[in-house]
Every structure is written in C-alpha cells, then in structure tokens.
Design a protein around this motif. Structure first.
Motif, PDB file in Angstrom:
ATOM      1  N   SER A  94       0.767  -1.207   0.081  1.00  0.00           N
ATOM      2  CA  SER A  94       0.125   0.105   0.154  1.00  0.00           C
ATOM      3  C   SER A  94       1.007   1.268  -0.001  1.00  0.00           C
ATOM      4  N   SER A  95       0.384   2.348  -0.745  1.00  0.00           N
ATOM      5  CA  SER A  95       1.118   3.399  -0.860  1.00  0.00           C
ATOM      6  C   SER A  95       1.405   3.884   0.427  1.00  0.00           C
ATOM      7  N   TRP A  96       0.285   4.204   1.514  1.00  0.00           N
ATOM      8  CA  TRP A  96       0.537   4.721   2.773  1.00  0.00           C
ATOM      9  C   TRP A  96       1.558   3.940   3.493  1.00  0.00           C
ATOM     10  N   GLN A  97       1.744   2.726   3.314  1.00  0.00           N
ATOM     11  CA  GLN A  97       2.585   2.049   4.181  1.00  0.00           C
ATOM     12  C   GLN A  97       4.177   2.479   3.813  1.00  0.00           C
ATOM     13  N   LEU A  98       4.454   2.563   2.217  1.00  0.00           N
ATOM     14  CA  LEU A  98       5.510   2.906   1.775  1.00  0.00           C
ATOM     15  C   LEU A  98       5.815   4.500   2.069  1.00  0.00           C
ATOM     16  N   SER A  99       4.778   5.373   2.412  1.00  0.00           N
ATOM     17  CA  SER A  99       5.221   6.668   2.778  1.00  0.00           C
ATOM     18  C   SER A  99       5.407   6.868   4.263  1.00  0.00           C
ATOM     19  N   LEU A 100       4.983   5.976   5.070  1.00  0.00           N
ATOM     20  CA  LEU A 100       5.135   5.828   6.422  1.00  0.00           C
ATOM     21  C   LEU A 100       6.797   5.396   6.551  1.00  0.00           C
ATOM     22  N   VAL A 101       7.256   4.429   5.677  1.00  0.00           N
ATOM     23  CA  VAL A 101       8.603   3.793   5.899  1.00  0.00           C
ATOM     24  C   VAL A 101       9.421   4.761   5.300  1.00  0.00           C
ATOM     25  N   PHE A 102       9.306   5.328   4.197  1.00  0.00           N
ATOM     26  CA  PHE A 102      10.191   6.329   3.834  1.00  0.00           C
ATOM     27  C   PHE A 102      10.324   7.559   4.401  1.00  0.00           C
ATOM     28  N   GLY A 103       9.269   8.023   4.854  1.00  0.00           N
ATOM     29  CA  GLY A 103       9.236   9.478   5.718  1.00  0.00           C
ATOM     30  C   GLY A 103       9.950   9.153   6.978  1.00  0.00           C
ATOM     31  N   THR A 104       9.755   8.022   7.513  1.00  0.00           N
ATOM     32  CA  THR A 104      10.543   7.769   8.725  1.00  0.00           C
ATOM     33  C   THR A 104      12.042   7.498   8.430  1.00  0.00           C
ATOM     34  N   SER A 105      12.424   7.094   7.433  1.00  0.00           N
ATOM     35  CA  SER A 105      13.698   6.767   7.011  1.00  0.00           C
ATOM     36  C   SER A 105      14.609   7.995   6.804  1.00  0.00           C
ATOM     37  N   LEU A 106      13.695   8.913   6.100  1.00  0.00           N
ATOM     38  CA  LEU A 106      14.232  10.131   5.701  1.00  0.00           C
ATOM     39  C   LEU A 106      14.474  11.141   6.855  1.00  0.00           C
ATOM     40  N   LEU A 107      13.594  11.213   7.818  1.00  0.00           N
ATOM     41  CA  LEU A 107      14.004  11.671   9.137  1.00  0.00           C
ATOM     42  C   LEU A 107      15.099  11.332   9.832  1.00  0.00           C
ATOM     43  N   LEU A 108      15.199   9.819   9.708  1.00  0.00           N
ATOM     44  CA  LEU A 108      16.566   9.323  10.504  1.00  0.00           C
ATOM     45  C   LEU A 108      17.725   9.911   9.768  1.00  0.00           C
ATOM     46  N   ALA A 109      17.700   9.713   8.470  1.00  0.00           N
ATOM     47  CA  ALA A 109      18.695  10.205   7.624  1.00  0.00           C
ATOM     48  C   ALA A 109      19.270  11.704   7.812  1.00  0.00           C
ATOM     49  N   ILE A 110      18.124  12.492   7.984  1.00  0.00           N
ATOM     50  CA  ILE A 110      18.273  14.073   8.054  1.00  0.00           C
ATOM     51  C   ILE A 110      18.859  14.110   9.627  1.00  0.00           C
ATOM     52  N   TRP A 111      18.342  13.478  10.554  1.00  0.00           N
ATOM     53  CA  TRP A 111      18.895  13.515  11.915  1.00  0.00           C
ATOM     54  C   TRP A 111      20.447  13.100  11.938  1.00  0.00           C
ATOM     55  N   LEU A 112      20.665  11.959  11.249  1.00  0.00           N
ATOM     56  CA  LEU A 112      22.224  11.570  11.066  1.00  0.00           C
ATOM     57  C   LEU A 112      23.187  12.558  10.509  1.00  0.00           C
ATOM     58  N   SER A 113      22.613  13.221   9.377  1.00  0.00           N
ATOM     59  CA  SER A 113      23.136  14.204   8.846  1.00  0.00           C
ATOM     60  C   SER A 113      23.563  15.682   9.632  1.00  0.00           C
ATOM     61  N   SER A 114      22.328  15.935  10.554  1.00  0.00           N
ATOM     62  CA  SER A 114      22.505  17.025  11.527  1.00  0.00           C
ATOM     63  C   SER A 114      23.479  16.820  12.457  1.00  0.00           C
ATOM     64  N   ARG A 115      23.830  15.457  12.563  1.00  0.00           N
ATOM     65  CA  ARG A 115      24.857  15.180  13.677  1.00  0.00           C
ATOM     66  C   ARG A 115      26.172  14.867  13.156  1.00  0.00           C
ATOM     67  N   ARG A 116      26.424  15.595  11.993  1.00  0.00           N
ATOM     68  CA  ARG A 116      27.678  15.532  11.339  1.00  0.00           C
ATOM     69  C   ARG A 116      28.112  14.272  10.905  1.00  0.00           C
ATOM     70  N   TYR A 117      27.145  13.311  10.466  1.00  0.00           N
ATOM     71  CA  TYR A 117      27.404  11.945   9.899  1.00  0.00           C
ATOM     72  C   TYR A 117      27.601  12.202   8.242  1.00  0.00           C
ATOM     73  N   THR A 118      28.618  12.502   7.846  1.00  0.00           N
ATOM     74  CA  THR A 118      28.567  12.929   6.430  1.00  0.00           C
ATOM     75  C   THR A 118      29.246  11.827   5.629  1.00  0.00           C
ATOM     76  N   LEU A 119      28.749  12.212   4.332  1.00  0.00           N
ATOM     77  CA  LEU A 119      28.932  10.968   3.309  1.00  0.00           C
ATOM     78  C   LEU A 119      29.742  11.894   2.252  1.00  0.00           C
ATOM     79  N   LYS A 120      30.927  11.037   1.819  1.00  0.00           N
ATOM     80  CA  LYS A 120      31.658  11.587   0.589  1.00  0.00           C
ATOM     81  C   LYS A 120      30.872  11.574  -0.925  1.00  0.00           C
ATOM     82  N   LEU A 121      31.167  12.616  -1.544  1.00  0.00           N
ATOM     83  CA  LEU A 121      30.188  12.910  -2.758  1.00  0.00           C
ATOM     84  C   LEU A 121      31.269  11.938  -3.723  1.00  0.00           C
TER      85      LEU A 121
END
Length: 253
Positions: A94-121
């Motif tokens: 279901s699209s709503w299940q995917l939205s919940l998974v991806f939205g939560t994952s994106l927030l986690l990635a943003i939080w890690l990024s804000s904690r200076r966990y950087t990835l090389k380009l």
C-alpha cells in the motif's frame, strides 16, 4: 487563453516552487504538488513531474558548461532500477505503508546528517542516493531529499546544477515506470501549458535573486526542505492509512 481565478493561483504556486528549486536545487515538487492538488487533483503527478522536468531543462541549458556530467552519471544510472523498484513496490505494498517507511527513514537520515555523519560525494554514494531517490520519488512523488542530502556541503551552484541534471534524466524514468504501473493515465497537457508562464516567471525571478543574494552555503536550506518533505510524506501516509472517508461512512452506518 482564458485564466480562471484557480488558474491564476496555480500560476503563483508554480512560480514560487520554481523560484525555490531554481535557486536551491530542490523544493518544486514539495511546494507545488500538495497545493496544486487542492486546486485540481489532475495536476498530480503527471503535470507536476513534467513541469519539474522543464525546470531542470532550463537550468541544465543555462549551466551546461559548469556541469560535471561524469560525476553525476552514477546517480542517473542508479535512478532507473530505483524507479522500477518503486513502481514494483506500489503493486504489492500500500502507498500509505511506503509513505510511512520512507518518511521515517528520511527523518532518520536527516537526523544523522545533522549530527555531522557526512558522506563523501563519490560514485558509490551517488549510486546509492540515485537509487533511493528513484525508489522514493516513484513511490511517494518526493525524490529530491535523498540526492540533495549528499550535496549539502557542496556550493549552492554545484548542488543546484548537478541535481538539475539528475532530475533531467530521472524524471522521464519515473514517468515511464509510473505509466507501466498504471500510476499515470495521462499527462494533462492543458494544465501544463497553462502553468508554463508561472514556471518561466519563477525561473526569471530566481536569476534576479541570484544577482542580489549570492549565498553559497545552503546546507540549512537543504535540511529544512528535506524535513518538510519527510513531514509531507508521513502526513500522506497517515491520512491514507486512516482513510477518513471510510471511517466516516462506517460511523454513519
């Protein structure tokens, strides 16, 4: 061509979203899609995706001499299987299940990024980000943050130009995959044509803004837009999951 009040409001929305993305690199879909949907659901996803593609084309044409096509190529190639997987997921989950998974994952990635966990380009990380952008963009219509987060420490112009090149190739792929999965029945050319003046106005305004405000570090803006994107995706998932119309009919019965 006659413009109703709703058409004029759509022009304003398109111009604003174009201004943000043409200056920062992302934001058009986030700002335009939910507001245009309220005016006319037919704007989403076809016309919004096509307008975003035209915007990417304008940026790439103007900045083509400053683009590092070789660097962004891995992300472009990885978008293809990512988009295919996103369309495939929509057939079984279901699209709503995917939205919940991806939205939560994106927030986690943003939080890690804000904690200076950087990835090389580099090529490997660009491939992962391109795949995730295609996956999330096809499944939820929000595909900018996965690739933008990788560019958050780059200069504004480098980030904007290379993200535009990525979307120039990636957006048609998402449209094809959505069409294959039955998600895009038609593009809605009349809506696209009517909204074009707003896109050109927003692009012109972005060039004027660039001549006045030449800010180079846009990390905070990318993080802010990414948080908004995650919130929108989560909200979509919650609303679809609750299915308020169905609950209301059950209540009335």
């Amino acid at each position: 061509m006659w413009y109703s009040p709703d058409d004029l409001l759509a022009l304003l929305i398109v111009a604003t979203g174009t201004l943000v993305q043409a200056w920062v690199g992302i934001g058009f879909g986030l700002l335009a899609a939910p507001l245009l949907y309220l005016i006319n659901p037919a704007y989403v996803p076809g016309p919004v995706l096509l307008l975003g593609w035209v915007l990417s084309l304008l940026v790439v044409i103007r900045q083509r001499c400053q683009l590092n096509w070789r660097r962004v190529l891995p992300a472009m190639l990885a978008r293809v299987p990512g988009s295919w997987c996103g369309a495939l997921l929509l057939l079984y989950i279901s699209s709503w299940q995917l939205s919940l998974v991806f939205g939560t994952s994106l927030l986690l990635a943003i939080w890690l990024s804000s904690r200076r966990y950087t990835l090389k380009l580099n090529s490997f990380n660009l491939s992962i980000s391109g795949f995730l952008s295609g996956l999330m963009g096809t499944a939820t219509s929000v595909g900018g943050p996965p690739i933008a987060l990788l560019y958050q420490y780059e200069s504004r112009k480098v980030a904007r130009n290379e993200i535009a090149a990525f979307f120039l190739v990636g957006t048609p792929v998402s449209l094809l995959m959505l069409a294959w999965g039955g998600g895009v029945a038609w593009i809605g050319w009349p809506l696209v044509i009517k909204a074009m003046p707003g896109l050109f106005l927003g692009y012109w305004l972005s060039r004027q803004l660039e001549s006045v405000v030449d800010k180079d570090n846009i990390r905070v803006l990318i993080l802010f837009i990414s948080v908004l994107s995650a919130a929108v995706v989560l909200w979509q998932g919650v609303m679809e999951g609750l299915d308020l119309n169905r609950l209301a009919s059950l209540w009335r019965s």
